[in-house]
Design a protein around this motif. Structure first.
Motif: not given
Length: 368
Positions: A236-243, A247-256
């Protein structure tokens, strides 16, 4: 009126010719009703003329139904696509007096539960194979065609071996209830008359009065019910973790994220040192963990350099190089074969140790 009669006769003859045309017949390879070169109608007809009742089947249900009334029958099985599962294969072994499997793959051999396993293919240079065993059927049949055959090992009885180190094109269990034939050419209409193909096919398939000729189809694929969906498999927790990860991946792309500068023009051609090319390829192998490919390159380079050192010529094979090295360093050729040709490193540490060993061997051979 006469033209209408002639036209009707011609149309009738055309319809009859189309109905009897081989193009409208059975086209399945090794089918008992297929008269084409890759069919096996000739084998089935010869068996029928010798008193064997050949029953054709294209489904597991039909086969088991026939075996229920004829428990002493032999089953001919050609499952070229590996449709049958382990439960079905074990059921055939238990229900039939004998099962003859032609050119089985890994899935079929695993499902049969025997020790027989694949051992390669018959070399292209080998056109015929001798029995090479004391089994009654191969011994009586003599030489057979080896064209396009597969080899098997691990059986109590193995015949038609290209060499003493290879598997055989004929493998059988100790009780004779399971026989593996590694070539479809032995039973095909095209090559049945060659060598002892017909004798081996008839003696292998005709020991019992009844023969079930079974070619499995898509309908025989075992069904395990509806496969679960991704939502059912995921916690059940995969939905929240995936979202959150998105978000973390998008921030990493913008940063690096890499920001490209202006283009730099460089005159061509560009000279790249050989050592840089070798190091670059080595890093690619390391990143992809291609241990086998790296080992093959090291092995090929060592053999090439040794052949050049001993002046064996560009067409010299690995055996010739090993013989020359064995005489030079005074070590057994089999030991060198195990080290240089047959050893297969599985990890990077094993690859490094093996590379050091063959480098030492090369230095010894060149230094003396």
């Amino acid at each position: 009126m006469a033209w209408l009669i002639i036209g009707a006769i011609v149309a009738g003859l055309g319809i009859a010719a189309l109905a009897q045309s081989p193009a409208n017949g059975d086209k399945e390879p090794l089918s008992a009703s297929n008269p084409a070169p890759d069919g096996a109608m000739a084998t089935a007809e010869i068996l029928r003329r010798h008193g064997v009742a050949v029953t054709e089947s294209d489904s597991f249900a039909t086969t088991t139904s026939v075996l229920a009334g004829k428990p002493g029958a032999t089953v001919f099985l050609y499952d070229r696509n590996g449709y049958l599962g382990p439960t079905q294969l074990q059921s055939l072994l238990q229900s039939a007096a004998r099962v003859v499997v032609v050119a089985p793959g890994l899935r079929t051999l695993t499902g049969l539960g025997s020790e027989i396993h694949n051992a390669g293919v018959v070399p292209d240079s080998t056109s015929t194979l001798g029995a090479g065993c004391v089994q009654a059927d191969p011994l009586a049949a003599g030489d057979v065609s080896g064209k396009g055959g597969f080899l098997y090992t691990g059986a109590e009885v193995t015949c038609y071996r290209p060499s003493s180190n290879d598997g055989g094109m004929y493998a059988a269990s100790a009780d004779g209830r399971l026989v593996v034939l590694g070539s479809t050419a032995l039973l095909s209409n095209d090559l049945l008359q060659e060598e002892g193909n017909a004798a081996l096919a008839l003696r292998t398939l005709g020991p019992t009065p009844d023969l079930v000729w079974y070619l499995p189809g898509l309908g025989d694929v075992p069904s395990d019910g509806r496969p679960p969906t991704l939502n059912e498999l995921a916690p059940p927790w995969v939905g929240f973790l995936g979202l959150w990860l998105a978000v973390v991946a998008l921030l990493a792309v913008l940063w690096r994220g890499r920001r490209l500068g202006p283009l730099v023009f460089e005159p061509l051609p560009v000279v790249v040192k050989a050592v840089e090319t070798a190091e670059g390829r080595a890093r690619l192998y390391q990143d992809s963990r291609a241990v086998g490919q790296a080992a093959d390159n090291l092995r090929s380079g060592t053999l090439t350099r040794l052949a050049k050192h001993f002046r064996l010529g560009p067409e010299a094979g690995a055996d010739a190089v090993l013989d020359a090295v064995a005489r030079k360093v005074d070590r057994p050729a089999q030991e060198l074969r195990m080290l240089l040709l047959e050893h297969r490193p599985r990890t990077e540490s094993e690859l490094v140790q093996w590379a050091q060993s063959i480098e030492t061997l090369e230095q010894e051979a060149i230094a003396q």
